[in-house]
Design a protein around this motif. Structure first.
Motif, PDB file in Angstrom:
ATOM      1  N   ASN A 176       0.743  -1.284   0.063  1.00 19.94           N
ATOM      2  CA  ASN A 176      -0.058  -0.038  -0.031  1.00 19.94           C
ATOM      3  C   ASN A 176       0.875   1.394  -0.130  1.00 19.94           C
ATOM      4  N   LEU A 177       1.655   1.587  -1.198  1.00 24.46           N
ATOM      5  CA  LEU A 177       2.421   2.506  -1.330  1.00 24.46           C
ATOM      6  C   LEU A 177       2.136   3.233  -2.738  1.00 24.46           C
ATOM      7  N   SER A 178       2.132   4.596  -2.983  1.00 24.93           N
ATOM      8  CA  SER A 178       1.916   5.073  -4.216  1.00 24.93           C
ATOM      9  C   SER A 178       3.317   5.551  -4.768  1.00 24.93           C
ATOM     10  N   ALA A 179       3.899   5.193  -5.881  1.00 27.68           N
ATOM     11  CA  ALA A 179       5.234   5.526  -6.423  1.00 27.68           C
ATOM     12  C   ALA A 179       4.811   6.743  -7.418  1.00 27.68           C
ATOM     13  N   ASP A 180       4.925   8.164  -6.884  1.00 25.51           N
ATOM     14  CA  ASP A 180       4.658   9.159  -7.671  1.00 25.51           C
ATOM     15  C   ASP A 180       5.815   9.441  -8.853  1.00 25.51           C
ATOM     16  N   LYS A 181       6.732   8.954  -8.371  1.00 24.94           N
ATOM     17  CA  LYS A 181       8.093   9.082  -9.497  1.00 24.94           C
ATOM     18  C   LYS A 181       8.386   7.879  -9.907  1.00 24.94           C
ATOM     19  N   GLY A 182       7.763   6.748  -9.951  1.00 23.42           N
ATOM     20  CA  GLY A 182       8.167   5.471 -10.223  1.00 23.42           C
ATOM     21  C   GLY A 182       9.231   4.626  -9.751  1.00 23.42           C
ATOM     22  N   GLN A 183       9.429   4.880  -8.375  1.00 23.03           N
ATOM     23  CA  GLN A 183      10.740   4.392  -7.780  1.00 23.03           C
ATOM     24  C   GLN A 183      10.670   2.974  -7.620  1.00 23.03           C
ATOM     25  N   TYR A 184      11.606   2.414  -7.635  1.00 23.30           N
ATOM     26  CA  TYR A 184      12.091   1.076  -7.165  1.00 23.30           C
ATOM     27  C   TYR A 184      11.463   0.828  -5.667  1.00 23.30           C
ATOM     28  N   LEU A 185      10.841  -0.279  -5.090  1.00 30.01           N
ATOM     29  CA  LEU A 185      10.148  -0.145  -4.072  1.00 30.01           C
ATOM     30  C   LEU A 185      10.959   0.255  -2.738  1.00 30.01           C
ATOM     31  N   THR A 186      12.077  -0.332  -2.665  1.00 31.64           N
ATOM     32  CA  THR A 186      12.817  -0.309  -1.551  1.00 31.64           C
ATOM     33  C   THR A 186      13.528   1.390  -1.412  1.00 31.64           C
ATOM     34  N   ASP A 187      13.600   1.830  -2.497  1.00 36.83           N
ATOM     35  CA  ASP A 187      14.216   3.387  -2.544  1.00 36.83           C
ATOM     36  C   ASP A 187      12.869   4.179  -1.972  1.00 36.83           C
ATOM     37  N   LEU A 188      11.651   3.656  -2.571  1.00 35.34           N
ATOM     38  CA  LEU A 188      10.583   4.613  -1.953  1.00 35.34           C
ATOM     39  C   LEU A 188      10.388   4.387  -0.565  1.00 35.34           C
ATOM     40  N   VAL A 189      10.384   3.110  -0.055  1.00 38.56           N
ATOM     41  CA  VAL A 189      10.545   2.874   1.531  1.00 38.56           C
ATOM     42  C   VAL A 189      11.379   3.873   2.134  1.00 38.56           C
ATOM     43  N   MET A 190      12.697   3.789   1.814  1.00 36.79           N
ATOM     44  CA  MET A 190      13.580   4.476   2.427  1.00 36.79           C
ATOM     45  C   MET A 190      13.342   6.106   2.371  1.00 36.79           C
ATOM     46  N   GLU A 191      12.880   6.567   1.058  1.00 34.35           N
ATOM     47  CA  GLU A 191      12.400   7.988   0.980  1.00 34.35           C
ATOM     48  C   GLU A 191      11.532   8.433   2.007  1.00 34.35           C
ATOM     49  N   LYS A 192      10.438   7.749   2.410  1.00 31.59           N
ATOM     50  CA  LYS A 192       9.732   8.038   3.396  1.00 31.59           C
ATOM     51  C   LYS A 192      10.101   7.609   4.715  1.00 31.59           C
ATOM     52  N   THR A 193      11.041   6.817   4.960  1.00 37.39           N
ATOM     53  CA  THR A 193      11.663   6.595   6.347  1.00 37.39           C
ATOM     54  C   THR A 193      12.636   7.777   6.555  1.00 37.39           C
ATOM     55  N   LEU A 194      13.279   8.659   5.448  1.00 41.31           N
ATOM     56  CA  LEU A 194      14.223   9.494   5.954  1.00 41.31           C
ATOM     57  C   LEU A 194      13.171  10.656   6.400  1.00 41.31           C
ATOM     58  N   ASP A 195      11.870  10.790   5.698  1.00 34.96           N
ATOM     59  CA  ASP A 195      11.138  11.932   5.939  1.00 34.96           C
ATOM     60  C   ASP A 195      10.705  11.789   7.489  1.00 34.96           C
ATOM     61  N   PHE A 196      10.381  10.587   7.889  1.00 35.78           N
ATOM     62  CA  PHE A 196       9.936  10.095   9.344  1.00 35.78           C
ATOM     63  C   PHE A 196      11.404  10.689  10.149  1.00 35.78           C
ATOM     64  N   VAL A 197      12.606  10.291   9.984  1.00 44.57           N
ATOM     65  CA  VAL A 197      13.662  10.716  10.671  1.00 44.57           C
ATOM     66  C   VAL A 197      13.789  12.302  10.749  1.00 44.57           C
ATOM     67  N   ASP A 198      13.420  12.958   9.763  1.00 42.72           N
ATOM     68  CA  ASP A 198      13.581  14.408   9.571  1.00 42.72           C
ATOM     69  C   ASP A 198      12.446  15.130  10.451  1.00 42.72           C
ATOM     70  N   SER A 199      11.475  14.462  10.541  1.00 45.67           N
ATOM     71  CA  SER A 199      10.313  15.142  11.027  1.00 45.67           C
ATOM     72  C   SER A 199       9.951  14.725  12.307  1.00 45.67           C
ATOM     73  N   THR A 200      10.276  13.808  12.851  1.00 46.23           N
ATOM     74  CA  THR A 200       9.834  12.994  14.079  1.00 46.23           C
ATOM     75  C   THR A 200      10.601  14.019  15.187  1.00 46.23           C
ATOM     76  N   GLU A 201       9.931  13.829  16.463  1.00 42.84           N
ATOM     77  CA  GLU A 201      10.627  13.924  17.663  1.00 42.84           C
ATOM     78  C   GLU A 201      11.209  13.086  18.234  1.00 42.84           C
ATOM     79  N   PHE A 202      12.357  13.366  19.206  1.00 41.33           N
ATOM     80  CA  PHE A 202      13.185  12.271  19.965  1.00 41.33           C
ATOM     81  C   PHE A 202      12.718  12.009  21.206  1.00 41.33           C
ATOM     82  N   PRO A 203      13.082  10.797  21.780  1.00 44.75           N
ATOM     83  CA  PRO A 203      13.695   9.602  21.031  1.00 44.75           C
ATOM     84  C   PRO A 203      12.825   8.667  20.205  1.00 44.75           C
ATOM     85  N   PHE A 204      13.166   8.065  19.017  1.00 45.81           N
ATOM     86  CA  PHE A 204      12.230   7.438  18.239  1.00 45.81           C
ATOM     87  C   PHE A 204      13.010   5.956  18.129  1.00 45.81           C
ATOM     88  N   PHE A 205      11.909   5.129  17.678  1.00 44.69           N
ATOM     89  CA  PHE A 205      12.138   3.832  17.560  1.00 44.69           C
ATOM     90  C   PHE A 205      11.695   3.562  16.100  1.00 44.69           C
TER      91      PHE A 205
END
Length: 464
Positions: A176-205
């Motif tokens: 259940n992910l939409s690939a707006d840029k046609g990414q390889y799946l693992t690249d898209l998952v990491m892109e969204k993961t980096l968004d989480f790290v950028d925006s979250t409060e600390f500490p995080f799991f």
């Protein structure tokens, strides 16, 4: 005299600051659980074919375990044990879907019924951490229920009950992910993961569980030419799979870079492992025998790294046998959480990680009261050509490992220090060792209420 509004406001602000400061003192925790990556599918474990410079660099920053294990040789049960710290007989997840795998005429006994969804009776790592001030994110493969948000995660990136994507190229169909840029799946998952790290409060799991490197083997096309001309090494020779390994490595490199960019790498515990052995026929783990689905070493021994600056000494290697059941109590230790640790079947590894202990004496167990069919009758290292695993249990204690099979009460015994490939069965030469390990196994069956299948299958015709 009543406190003024200003005094009360100042008091509350100080309290809030104190709570936030205390929370930020806790380390961030990243658990990387790769899918189907074998013990020797990374450079730091000796692969000369697959290229994993980022993972190898991470390994050099901490401790490597050469005798690290998954609690099961296939995806779902291993992940259930990782999340709960429980042996497989406790949660009852032994495989994916039904336990009656392979042809009925080849199954001598009726296998134990399988559980497909993790019970809500067990607390998971994100649930415990979430109650203790952690922001929690799941990224990638979940495989234990329809929705990881019901198990303590606050954010879900692409996780569901599916065990693998139908394609790594969009549309992914069952992810259940939409690939707006046609990414390889693992690249898209990491892109969204980096968004989480950028925006979250600390500490995080962060539970980063990429679908890679599970089938389907969809190569990263830009990398294919390089591996197509690269010489094979010790049975590793699949260019398409190699591109997936390198893509995984690239994404882990991006994650580490993000941690450094934000200045939080030094206060982050990173654990790297895999859920089970590599799929034999796609990759090989020599000198380990067999692969995913087998309880020979190639099916359950995994690459393991633990990294945390100023806590875990870099460039360290440990030969202590560990299991992914140890991950939960170890994470709770570093998060400063004392509750729940006595309820797990694993051990807190902090003393091993920090060098105050060099041994951990205990037996390790595996239980698989079901059948798992073979992929290839003509090319395998299983006990027989029909099944990767027949119903049975395994115990390892020290250097000794015993396999017990329920169909005919047969055993195999190996000394892993002398025979890591499990080729020389010592059952007849070491009867006392067989008896010792069987006693450990019987006591464990009793303590976990492990189901032992014994009912004969009326459709059984023998092994053909």
């Amino acid at each position: 005299m009543k406190p003024s509004y200003l005094t009360l406001t100042l008091f509350l602000a100080i309290c809030s600051f104190s709570i936030k400061s205390k929370a930020q003192d806790k380390p961030n925790i990243i658990l990387i659980n790769v899918d189907d990556m074998g013990w020797k599918d990374v450079g730091f474990m000796g692969s000369k074919y697959y290229e994993t410079p980022n993972i190898d660099s991470l390994a050099a920053m901490g401790i490597i375990f050469t005798n690290g294990y998954a609690a099961s040789s296939n995806c779902a049960p291993s992940r259930a044990s990782l999340m709960t710290g429980k042996w497989t007989p406790r949660h009852g997840i032994y495989t994916v879907d039904a336990s009656e795998r392979g042809l009925s005429k080849h199954r001598k006994i009726i296998p134990t019924k399988n559980t497909v969804t993790l019970s809500r009776n067990y607390e998971t790592i994100p649930e415990i951490l979430g109650k203790n001030g952690y922001q929690t994110c799941h990224a990638g493969k979940w495989h234990l229920s329809n929705n990881p948000l019901e198990y303590g995660f606050q954010i879900n990136i692409g996780g569901g009950h599916n065990g693998h994507p139908k394609s790594y190229y969009p549309p992914y169909k069952n992810v259940n992910l939409s690939a707006d840029k046609g990414q390889y799946l693992t690249d898209l998952v990491m892109e969204k993961t980096l968004d989480f790290v950028d925006s979250t409060e600390f500490p995080f799991f962060l539970y980063y569980a990429p679908y890679a490197v599970h089938t389907p083997i969809n190569p990263v096309k830009s990398l294919l030419a390089k591996y197509s001309v690269k010489p094979a090494s010790e049975g590793q020779d699949n260019p398409k799979y190699a591109t997936m390994v390198e893509n995984l490595d690239r994404n882990i490199g991006l994650l580490v870079s993000k941690l450094r960019e934000k200045g939080i790498f030094d206060n982050t515990l990173i654990i790297f492992t895999s859920d089970n052995g590599g799929l034999y026929g796609i990759t090989k783990q020599g000198p380990l025998r067999a692969g995913k689905g087998s309880y020979y070493e190639g099916g359950i021994r995994e690459p393991y790294i633990f990294v945390m600056k100023d806590k875990i000494k870099p460039n360290t290697i440990s030969h202590v046998p560990i299991t992914n059941l140890d991950v939960l109590p170890t994470i709770l230790n570093y998060a400063g959480i004392s509750e729940n640790t006595s309820k797990t079947d694993g051990d807190n590894l902090a003393a091993i990680l920090e060098g105050s202990k060099t041994e951990l004496e205990r037996p390790l167990f595996w239980h698989f009261p079901i059948y798992l069919q073979a992929y290839n009758k003509s090319d395998n290292e299983n006990r027989d050509a029909l099944f990767r695993t027949r119903p049975g249990s395994v115990v390892r204690y020290g250097d000794w490992k015993l396999h017990y099979y329920f169909e005919n009460n047969e055993v195999e015994l190996y000394n892993l220090d002398e025979d890591i490939g499990e080729r020389n069965d010592l059952t007849s030469k070491e009867p006392k060792k067989v008896e010792e390990l069987l006693n450990y196994l019987k006591d464990w069956w009793a303590s976990t209420n492990a189901p032992i299948p014994q009912e004969l299958n009326p459709e059984y015709e023998g092994d053909i």
